[in-house]
Design a protein around this motif. Structure first.
Motif, PDB file in Angstrom:
ATOM      1  N   VAL A 263      -6.831  35.131  19.315  1.00 26.01           N
ATOM      2  CA  VAL A 263      -7.055  34.028  20.237  1.00 26.01           C
ATOM      3  C   VAL A 263      -8.380  33.364  19.906  1.00 26.01           C
ATOM      4  O   VAL A 263      -9.406  34.029  19.750  1.00 26.01           O
ATOM      5  N   GLY A 264      -8.368  32.044  19.785  1.00 25.09           N
ATOM      6  CA  GLY A 264      -9.579  31.312  19.430  1.00 25.09           C
ATOM      7  C   GLY A 264      -9.939  30.284  20.491  1.00 25.09           C
ATOM      8  O   GLY A 264      -9.074  29.782  21.214  1.00 25.09           O
ATOM      9  N   GLY A 265     -11.226  29.980  20.584  1.00 27.81           N
ATOM     10  CA  GLY A 265     -11.713  28.982  21.510  1.00 27.81           C
ATOM     11  C   GLY A 265     -11.987  27.663  20.818  1.00 27.81           C
ATOM     12  O   GLY A 265     -11.549  27.421  19.686  1.00 27.81           O
ATOM     13  N   PRO A 266     -12.759  26.765  21.491  1.00 31.50           N
ATOM     14  CA  PRO A 266     -13.024  25.443  20.912  1.00 31.50           C
ATOM     15  C   PRO A 266     -13.678  25.494  19.543  1.00 31.50           C
ATOM     16  O   PRO A 266     -13.368  24.675  18.674  1.00 31.50           O
ATOM     17  N   VAL A 267     -14.600  26.450  19.324  1.00 31.81           N
ATOM     18  CA  VAL A 267     -15.290  26.525  18.029  1.00 31.81           C
ATOM     19  C   VAL A 267     -14.290  26.838  16.917  1.00 31.81           C
ATOM     20  O   VAL A 267     -14.307  26.218  15.844  1.00 31.81           O
ATOM     21  N   LYS A 268     -13.402  27.806  17.171  1.00 32.69           N
ATOM     22  CA  LYS A 268     -12.398  28.179  16.175  1.00 32.69           C
ATOM     23  C   LYS A 268     -11.445  27.020  15.905  1.00 32.69           C
ATOM     24  O   LYS A 268     -11.069  26.761  14.744  1.00 32.69           O
ATOM     25  N   ILE A 269     -11.069  26.321  16.963  1.00 29.46           N
ATOM     26  CA  ILE A 269     -10.159  25.191  16.801  1.00 29.46           C
ATOM     27  C   ILE A 269     -10.808  24.099  15.952  1.00 29.46           C
ATOM     28  O   ILE A 269     -10.188  23.539  15.041  1.00 29.46           O
ATOM     29  N   VAL A 270     -12.077  23.802  16.250  1.00 23.86           N
ATOM     30  CA  VAL A 270     -12.785  22.784  15.476  1.00 23.86           C
ATOM     31  C   VAL A 270     -12.937  23.221  14.021  1.00 23.86           C
ATOM     32  O   VAL A 270     -12.768  22.414  13.094  1.00 23.86           O
ATOM     33  N   GLU A 271     -13.223  24.511  13.799  1.00 26.93           N
ATOM     34  CA  GLU A 271     -13.351  25.021  12.431  1.00 26.93           C
ATOM     35  C   GLU A 271     -12.053  24.829  11.654  1.00 26.93           C
ATOM     36  O   GLU A 271     -12.065  24.379  10.498  1.00 26.93           O
ATOM     37  N   GLN A 272     -10.918  25.160  12.298  1.00 25.25           N
ATOM     38  CA  GLN A 272      -9.639  24.995  11.619  1.00 25.25           C
ATOM     39  C   GLN A 272      -9.336  23.530  11.363  1.00 25.25           C
ATOM     40  O   GLN A 272      -8.853  23.157  10.287  1.00 25.25           O
ATOM     41  N   GLY A 273      -9.629  22.682  12.348  1.00 23.68           N
ATOM     42  CA  GLY A 273      -9.405  21.255  12.159  1.00 23.68           C
ATOM     43  C   GLY A 273     -10.268  20.680  11.056  1.00 23.68           C
ATOM     44  O   GLY A 273      -9.813  19.839  10.270  1.00 23.68           O
ATOM     45  N   ALA A 274     -11.513  21.151  10.976  1.00 14.89           N
ATOM     46  CA  ALA A 274     -12.408  20.671   9.925  1.00 14.89           C
ATOM     47  C   ALA A 274     -11.902  21.084   8.549  1.00 14.89           C
ATOM     48  O   ALA A 274     -11.996  20.315   7.584  1.00 14.89           O
ATOM     49  N   SER A 275     -11.364  22.305   8.442  1.00 14.02           N
ATOM     50  CA  SER A 275     -10.829  22.751   7.152  1.00 14.02           C
ATOM     51  C   SER A 275      -9.610  21.923   6.766  1.00 14.02           C
ATOM     52  O   SER A 275      -9.411  21.614   5.589  1.00 14.02           O
ATOM     53  N   PHE A 276      -8.779  21.556   7.751  1.00  8.45           N
ATOM     54  CA  PHE A 276      -7.647  20.676   7.480  1.00  8.45           C
ATOM     55  C   PHE A 276      -8.141  19.337   6.939  1.00  8.45           C
ATOM     56  O   PHE A 276      -7.653  18.826   5.931  1.00  8.45           O
ATOM     57  N   ALA A 277      -9.126  18.761   7.646  1.00  6.52           N
ATOM     58  CA  ALA A 277      -9.619  17.440   7.266  1.00  6.52           C
ATOM     59  C   ALA A 277     -10.280  17.463   5.898  1.00  6.52           C
ATOM     60  O   ALA A 277     -10.175  16.510   5.126  1.00  6.52           O
ATOM     61  N   ALA A 278     -10.988  18.569   5.596  1.00  3.29           N
ATOM     62  CA  ALA A 278     -11.683  18.668   4.307  1.00  3.29           C
ATOM     63  C   ALA A 278     -10.702  18.771   3.149  1.00  3.29           C
ATOM     64  O   ALA A 278     -10.943  18.225   2.070  1.00  3.29           O
ATOM     65  N   SER A 279      -9.580  19.476   3.380  1.00  2.00           N
ATOM     66  CA  SER A 279      -8.613  19.658   2.295  1.00  2.00           C
ATOM     67  C   SER A 279      -7.734  18.432   2.108  1.00  2.00           C
ATOM     68  O   SER A 279      -7.400  18.051   0.985  1.00  2.00           O
ATOM     69  N   ASP A 280      -7.352  17.789   3.214  1.00  2.00           N
ATOM     70  CA  ASP A 280      -6.474  16.617   3.158  1.00  2.00           C
ATOM     71  C   ASP A 280      -6.532  15.924   4.510  1.00  2.00           C
ATOM     72  O   ASP A 280      -6.068  16.483   5.516  1.00  2.00           O
ATOM     73  N   ALA A 281      -7.106  14.738   4.562  1.00  2.33           N
ATOM     74  CA  ALA A 281      -7.307  14.039   5.833  1.00  2.33           C
ATOM     75  C   ALA A 281      -6.001  13.815   6.576  1.00  2.33           C
ATOM     76  O   ALA A 281      -5.974  13.772   7.813  1.00  2.33           O
ATOM     77  N   THR A 282      -4.894  13.672   5.845  1.00  8.55           N
ATOM     78  CA  THR A 282      -3.612  13.436   6.511  1.00  8.55           C
ATOM     79  C   THR A 282      -3.164  14.639   7.331  1.00  8.55           C
ATOM     80  O   THR A 282      -2.335  14.500   8.232  1.00  8.55           O
ATOM     81  N   ARG A 283      -3.721  15.833   7.036  1.00 14.28           N
ATOM     82  CA  ARG A 283      -3.350  17.030   7.802  1.00 14.28           C
ATOM     83  C   ARG A 283      -3.891  16.984   9.231  1.00 14.28           C
ATOM     84  O   ARG A 283      -3.501  17.793  10.069  1.00 14.28           O
TER      85      ARG A 283
END
Length: 363
Positions: A263-283
């Protein structure tokens, strides 16, 4: 920039949820006096003609406030347009509108993605993708399997590719209950040999505790053939995403002790979203849609301080013919809110200390 993009997506989803409540009330003529992003002390606010709009310090959600119990409100307590004076159905629409808004938003995010980026084209690759390991206590985790691993062979038998490979692997797992099987696994540039023992569960089916998907790669995008294809493809992807998220919550409820660590909170969610954006903005399209579905399912759970908890109070009122005493409702909701905020703060602290940049400070 990728972190800011992820934060922006998360803030947008909270606004969408609260806007659902807000519009459902306003369209029914119900008084609304507050619209807040976050909780706690006010960082910024704007006083409209009928509603105060604010951004608050604790970024764990948001709320729409009603003047029903506001001691400073000059609206008479018997006003028919106060939320508490409306029929149960009107109140249920307002309470459930946030969940509905998040689900509708997720669907249109997928549709927008297909219009803006195109319909993804996939190519089947050898093996079966381990999309997720559901528990640290699962046989797969004990054997050393990780998310994003690709299982190429079982007991030296090649699995092939496509959905047939996934079906073959599942058959092998189910046929070897409590018996070790050898897996050939591709992890990045490495090829590993791991041994896992499927565990026979209460329903008699052997599992290793993973989510398996065909190993497919996006090879490109093509323009949609028309509006019908966009809407139908968005509906298909939305359905698959909703079922996958719902299954994850069912696993959390039925196997909490093993899955709670994921289970993750806002920090984990932002981290995952940032990794998506860094690898491919369309993700970020996928990220926004999946988090929106998550928010919808979380909020519909019958827990205090969530929309589902308030709907539970309405159900009790409908069955009793009268609402529970205000004191009981307030105590339950305040306790639930404190527990929710406490959990949110705990997750923020835990996830922050697990960030790579944070851990590097102490090396």
């Amino acid at each position: 920039m990728s972190v800011l993009a992820a934060i922006g997506v998360l803030a947008l989803l909270i606004v969408v949820h609260e806007l659902g409540h807000f519009l459902a009330a306003r369209l029914q003529g119900i008084h609304v006096n507050r619209f807040s992003l976050g909780f706690g002390p006010i960082l910024w606010k704007y006083q409209g003609r009928r509603t105060e709009y604010a951004v608050r310090a604790i970024p764990l959600g948001g709320f729409v406030g009603f003047p029903d119990d506001d001691p400073d409100s000059d609206i008479p307590p018997n006003d028919p347009d106060l939320l508490r004076n409306r029929p149960i159905l009107d109140r249920a629409i307002v309470i459930s509108a946030g969940v509905i808004a998040n689900l509708i938003f997720a669907y249109f995010v997928f549709a927008t993605q297909f219009v803006a980026v195109g319909i993804p084209q996939f190519s089947d690759q050898s093996g079966v993708l381990v999309a997720d390991v559901i528990s640290v206590e699962a046989p797969a985790a004990q054997a050393g399997l990780r998310a994003e691993d690709v299982i190429l062979a079982v007991n030296d038998q090649s699995l092939g590719d496509g959905n047939e490979a996934r079906i073959l692997l599942m058959q092998q797992i189910q046929e070897h209950a409590d018996q070790p099987i050898d897996l050939t696994v591709q992890r990045g540039e490495q090829q590993l040999d791991l041994t896992v023992t499927p565990r026979s569960e209460e329903d008699g089916i052997a599992r290793i505790g993973v989510q398996l998907l065909p190993n497919r790669r996006v090879t490109g995008y093509r323009p949609p053939s028309g509006v019908v294809e966009v809407l139908s493809e968005a509906a298909r992807v939305f359905q698959n995403a909703f079922l996958a998220v719902a299954q994850g919550f069912i696993s959390l409820v039925t196997n909490f002790s093993s899955v709670a660590s994921q289970v993750g909170g806002p920090v984990k969610i932002v981290e995952q979203g940032a990794s998506f954006a860094a690898s491919d903005a369309t993700r970020l399209f996928d990220f926004a849609a999946l988090i929106s579905i998550n928010l919808a399912i979380i909020n519909i759970l019958p827990l205090p301080a969530l929309d589902g908890g308030q709907l539970a109070f309405l159900l009790i009122e409908a069955l009793r013919g009268k609402p529970l005493p205000n004191r009981i409702q307030e105590n339950v909701m305040q306790t639930g809110l404190m527990l929710l905020l406490g959990l949110g703060i705990f997750l923020i602290v835990r996830d922050t200390t697990q960030l790579e940049v944070f851990q590097n400070l102490f090396q």
